[in-house]
Design a protein around this motif. Structure first.
Motif, PDB file in Angstrom:
ATOM      1  N   ARG A   1       0.825  -1.205   0.000  1.00 39.44           N
ATOM      2  CA  ARG A   1       0.000   0.000   0.000  1.00 39.44           C
ATOM      3  C   ARG A   1       0.863   1.260   0.000  1.00 39.44           C
ATOM      4  NH1 ARG A   1      -4.562   0.080   4.168  1.00 39.44           N
ATOM      5  NH2 ARG A   1      -5.468   1.457   2.595  1.00 39.44           N
ATOM      6  N   ILE A   2       2.007   1.229   0.701  1.00 41.59           N
ATOM      7  CA  ILE A   2       2.920   2.373   0.678  1.00 41.59           C
ATOM      8  C   ILE A   2       3.450   2.586  -0.738  1.00 41.59           C
ATOM      9  CG2 ILE A   2       5.215   3.142   1.407  1.00 41.59           C
ATOM     10  CD1 ILE A   2       4.609   2.059   4.172  1.00 41.59           C
ATOM     11  N   ASN A   3       3.822   1.497  -1.418  1.00 40.29           N
ATOM     12  CA  ASN A   3       4.309   1.616  -2.789  1.00 40.29           C
ATOM     13  C   ASN A   3       3.254   2.201  -3.712  1.00 40.29           C
ATOM     14  OD1 ASN A   3       6.798   0.563  -2.116  1.00 40.29           O
ATOM     15  ND2 ASN A   3       6.292  -1.525  -2.729  1.00 40.29           N
ATOM     16  N   HIS A   4       2.004   1.793  -3.500  1.00 36.99           N
ATOM     17  CA  HIS A   4       0.922   2.343  -4.321  1.00 36.99           C
ATOM     18  C   HIS A   4       0.737   3.827  -4.037  1.00 36.99           C
ATOM     19  CE1 HIS A   4      -2.624   2.486  -6.767  1.00 36.99           C
ATOM     20  NE2 HIS A   4      -3.398   2.837  -5.747  1.00 36.99           N
ATOM     21  N   PHE A   5       0.895   4.227  -2.781  1.00 42.11           N
ATOM     22  CA  PHE A   5       0.784   5.644  -2.449  1.00 42.11           C
ATOM     23  C   PHE A   5       1.894   6.424  -3.139  1.00 42.11           C
ATOM     24  CE2 PHE A   5       0.752   9.447   0.190  1.00 42.11           C
ATOM     25  CZ  PHE A   5      -0.593   9.635   0.417  1.00 42.11           C
ATOM     26  N   HIS A   6       3.105   5.858  -3.187  1.00 38.07           N
ATOM     27  CA  HIS A   6       4.208   6.503  -3.921  1.00 38.07           C
ATOM     28  C   HIS A   6       3.833   6.698  -5.382  1.00 38.07           C
ATOM     29  CE1 HIS A   6       7.578   5.112  -0.936  1.00 38.07           C
ATOM     30  NE2 HIS A   6       6.832   6.078  -0.468  1.00 38.07           N
ATOM     31  N   THR A   7       3.233   5.686  -5.984  1.00 38.23           N
ATOM     32  CA  THR A   7       2.829   5.780  -7.388  1.00 38.23           C
ATOM     33  C   THR A   7       1.827   6.905  -7.593  1.00 38.23           C
ATOM     34  OG1 THR A   7       3.201   3.410  -7.730  1.00 38.23           O
ATOM     35  CG2 THR A   7       1.775   4.527  -9.314  1.00 38.23           C
ATOM     36  N   LEU A   8       0.877   7.034  -6.676  1.00 42.97           N
ATOM     37  CA  LEU A   8      -0.110   8.107  -6.779  1.00 42.97           C
ATOM     38  C   LEU A   8       0.539   9.478  -6.642  1.00 42.97           C
ATOM     39  CD1 LEU A   8      -2.991   6.548  -4.643  1.00 42.97           C
ATOM     40  CD2 LEU A   8      -2.914   6.777  -7.135  1.00 42.97           C
ATOM     41  N   ILE A   9       1.518   9.584  -5.750  1.00 45.33           N
ATOM     42  CA  ILE A   9       2.241  10.846  -5.585  1.00 45.33           C
ATOM     43  C   ILE A   9       2.907  11.244  -6.900  1.00 45.33           C
ATOM     44  CG2 ILE A   9       4.300  11.883  -4.546  1.00 45.33           C
ATOM     45  CD1 ILE A   9       2.047  11.986  -2.666  1.00 45.33           C
ATOM     46  N   LYS A  10       3.560  10.293  -7.560  1.00 47.04           N
ATOM     47  CA  LYS A  10       4.239  10.594  -8.823  1.00 47.04           C
ATOM     48  C   LYS A  10       3.239  10.967  -9.911  1.00 47.04           C
ATOM     49  CE  LYS A  10       6.677   6.750  -8.426  1.00 47.04           C
ATOM     50  NZ  LYS A  10       7.620   5.639  -8.720  1.00 47.04           N
ATOM     51  N   GLN A  11       2.112  10.285  -9.954  1.00 47.89           N
ATOM     52  CA  GLN A  11       1.078  10.623 -10.926  1.00 47.89           C
ATOM     53  C   GLN A  11       0.566  12.042 -10.697  1.00 47.89           C
ATOM     54  OE1 GLN A  11      -1.987   7.647 -10.666  1.00 47.89           O
ATOM     55  NE2 GLN A  11      -0.706   6.006 -11.497  1.00 47.89           N
ATOM     56  N   TYR A  12       0.357  12.379  -9.434  1.00 51.47           N
ATOM     57  CA  TYR A  12      -0.137  13.711  -9.087  1.00 51.47           C
ATOM     58  C   TYR A  12       0.860  14.787  -9.523  1.00 51.47           C
ATOM     59  CZ  TYR A  12      -2.534  17.249  -6.267  1.00 51.47           C
ATOM     60  OH  TYR A  12      -3.217  18.356  -5.852  1.00 51.47           O
ATOM     61  N   SER A  13       2.135  14.543  -9.250  1.00 55.45           N
ATOM     62  CA  SER A  13       3.176  15.500  -9.612  1.00 55.45           C
ATOM     63  C   SER A  13       3.249  15.697 -11.127  1.00 55.45           C
ATOM     64  CB  SER A  13       4.530  15.026  -9.075  1.00 55.45           C
ATOM     65  OG  SER A  13       5.543  15.949  -9.385  1.00 55.45           O
ATOM     66  N   LYS A  14       3.173  14.592 -11.885  1.00 59.20           N
ATOM     67  CA  LYS A  14       3.223  14.692 -13.341  1.00 59.20           C
ATOM     68  C   LYS A  14       2.028  15.456 -13.891  1.00 59.20           C
ATOM     69  CE  LYS A  14       5.878  10.454 -14.108  1.00 59.20           C
ATOM     70  NZ  LYS A  14       5.860   9.064 -14.654  1.00 59.20           N
ATOM     71  N   LEU A  15       0.841  15.201 -13.332  1.00 62.12           N
ATOM     72  CA  LEU A  15      -0.364  15.884 -13.797  1.00 62.12           C
ATOM     73  C   LEU A  15      -0.294  17.378 -13.505  1.00 62.12           C
ATOM     74  CD1 LEU A  15      -3.025  13.255 -12.683  1.00 62.12           C
ATOM     75  CD2 LEU A  15      -2.505  13.908 -15.045  1.00 62.12           C
ATOM     76  N   GLU A  16       0.240  17.746 -12.333  1.00 63.44           N
ATOM     77  CA  GLU A  16       0.375  19.160 -12.010  1.00 63.44           C
ATOM     78  C   GLU A  16       1.354  19.848 -12.971  1.00 63.44           C
ATOM     79  OE1 GLU A  16      -0.946  21.350 -10.150  1.00 63.44           O
ATOM     80  OE2 GLU A  16      -2.298  20.186  -8.893  1.00 63.44           O
ATOM     81  N   THR A  17       2.429  19.141 -13.336  1.00 66.27           N
ATOM     82  CA  THR A  17       3.384  19.696 -14.292  1.00 66.27           C
ATOM     83  C   THR A  17       2.730  19.882 -15.651  1.00 66.27           C
ATOM     84  OG1 THR A  17       5.222  18.621 -13.134  1.00 66.27           O
ATOM     85  CG2 THR A  17       5.622  19.342 -15.392  1.00 66.27           C
ATOM     86  N   GLN A  18       1.957  18.893 -16.084  1.00 65.32           N
ATOM     87  CA  GLN A  18       1.236  19.012 -17.351  1.00 65.32           C
ATOM     88  C   GLN A  18       0.278  20.195 -17.315  1.00 65.32           C
ATOM     89  OE1 GLN A  18      -0.701  15.301 -18.354  1.00 65.32           O
ATOM     90  NE2 GLN A  18       1.158  14.101 -17.966  1.00 65.32           N
ATOM     91  N   LYS A  19      -0.384  20.390 -16.192  1.00 66.58           N
ATOM     92  CA  LYS A  19      -1.333  21.488 -16.063  1.00 66.58           C
ATOM     93  C   LYS A  19      -0.640  22.835 -16.186  1.00 66.58           C
ATOM     94  CE  LYS A  19      -4.999  23.196 -13.011  1.00 66.58           C
ATOM     95  NZ  LYS A  19      -5.744  22.938 -11.747  1.00 66.58           N
ATOM     96  N   GLN A  20       0.553  22.938 -15.615  1.00 65.20           N
ATOM     97  CA  GLN A  20       1.308  24.192 -15.694  1.00 65.20           C
ATOM     98  C   GLN A  20       1.705  24.521 -17.124  1.00 65.20           C
ATOM     99  OE1 GLN A  20       2.119  26.332 -13.138  1.00 65.20           O
ATOM    100  NE2 GLN A  20       0.896  25.106 -11.742  1.00 65.20           N
ATOM    101  N   ASN A  21       1.884  23.490 -17.953  1.00 67.83           N
ATOM    102  CA  ASN A  21       2.376  23.688 -19.314  1.00 67.83           C
ATOM    103  C   ASN A  21       1.278  23.606 -20.371  1.00 67.83           C
ATOM    104  OD1 ASN A  21       5.034  23.877 -18.336  1.00 67.83           O
ATOM    105  ND2 ASN A  21       5.248  21.651 -18.351  1.00 67.83           N
TER     106      ASN A  21
END
Length: 339
Positions: free
Chosen positions: A65-85
């Motif tokens: 479950r911790i590993n899955h939470f890490h995956t969600l964190i990375k997805q969130y970060s990538k989506l925020e970067t896409q939103k900025q651009n």
């Protein structure tokens, strides 16, 4: 000139008795920094009835479950970067929808509060112990327990204020975290901490333990220290940031906050260096040397990679380390550090 004494910020109050359902405050995530944005938070106002996720019935379940939470964190970060651009309205709507979905899943798992409690469970002796137990013998070997003055140690992402309790007579630990789990852990952002100049703060006292409050921030917002630290612990925190460039910023920040010849204790999941397409021990060493660090020791277990570095001062190297493919075979992860 009389000394300006600053006081340590107040620790957060105890969480004992706190409700396990969400209130209407945003759940603060770890420092997922986006250009032009200091911190990212997830608004869980619509999820006030969602209960905190269970910590896990076994170490395997908790780790999954911790590993899955890490995956969600990375997805969130990538989506925020896409939103900025992105400026197209239809693309922004699609990205916002994905962000909301990822946000909801993280909140339903229990958010950062759940993650930290799960990590604290993993730190207990029955599940492997805390990484400070590897660091302390290394400090003994270097003779740092024989000093007249206590060793100043900044523990970033601290899950317990008692990790160095046995060494309190020779280690003066300042434990910090973005979401403190207990009294005694100060709620500060590592990337916001600065070392004060002569105009901002007086030099540290030469007195011993009686002046432990010297050089501490005067409140939770100032985050200003009058003198650098002799040891900084970054144990399982760099890997939690979703953006590779901000991981590099954490290592740069450590160099700014250390004394000359200060020590950096870095711990990563072993898979970050043993099973990544973009990082291995050799490349990590090159990155650290570029930042002015010399590796003193390293030790890998089945799950963790421990490193101890000495800071030799700012490096004159202008070399940059961008994301570079090192291994192309399948089954590897995409962890990287960029400077």
């Amino acid at each position: 000139m009389p000394k300006t004494r600053t006081k340590r910020p107040q620790p957060v109050t105890s969480t004992k008795g706190r409700s396990t359902t969400y209130d209407k405050r945003p759940v603060a995530l770890p420092p997922i920094h986006i250009d032009g944005q200091q911190k990212v938070t997830i608004d869980t106002a619509a999820l006030s009835a969602v209960k905190l996720g269970k910590l896990g019935k076994s170490s395997v379940d908790t780790r999954r479950r911790i590993n899955h939470f890490h995956t969600l964190i990375k997805q969130y970060s990538k989506l925020e970067t896409q939103k900025q651009n992105t400026s197209a309205a239809d693309e922004l709507d699609a990205i916002d929808s994905q962000i909301a979905q990822v946000s909801r899943e993280m909140a339903e798992m229990g958010g950062l509060d759940w993650y930290q409690k799960a990590s604290l469970l993993g730190q207990c002796k029955q599940r492997g112990g805390d990484t400070s137990r590897w660091l302390v013998p290394r400090l003994h070997e270097l003779g740092l327990d024989k000093r007249e003055k206590r060793l100043r140690l900044l523990e970033v992402g601290a899950l317990s204020s008692r990790n160095y309790e046995k060494e309190h007579h020779w280690i003066d630990v300042v434990p910090i975290d973005l979401n403190s789990q207990e009294p005694g852990i100060y709620q500060l952002d590592f990337l916001d901490i600065k070392i004060g100049s002569a105009e901002q703060a007086e030099p540290s006292s030469t007195d011993d333990d009686d002046n432990d409050d010297d050089d501490e921030p005067d409140n939770g917002k100032a985050q200003l220290f009058g003198s650098p630290f002799e040891v900084i612990s970054l144990s399982l925190v760099v890997n939690f940031i979703g953006d590779p460039g901000r991981r590099g910023d954490m290592l740069r920040q450590a160099a700014k906050l250390l004394t000359p010849d200060g020590l950096l204790f870095l711990v990563l999941p072993r898979s970050c260096v043993a099973n990544s397409r973009y990082l291995d021990d050799e490349r990590l060493l090159a990155i650290m040397e570029c930042l002015g660090f010399a590796q003193l020791q390293s030790h890998h277990t089945a799950k963790l990679a421990h490193y101890l570095y000495r800071f030799n001062g700012p490096s004159e190297s202008n070399e940059s380390f961008k994301k570079k493919l090192l291994y192309s075979e399948g089954g590897r992860n995409n962890f990287s550090i960029v400077i």
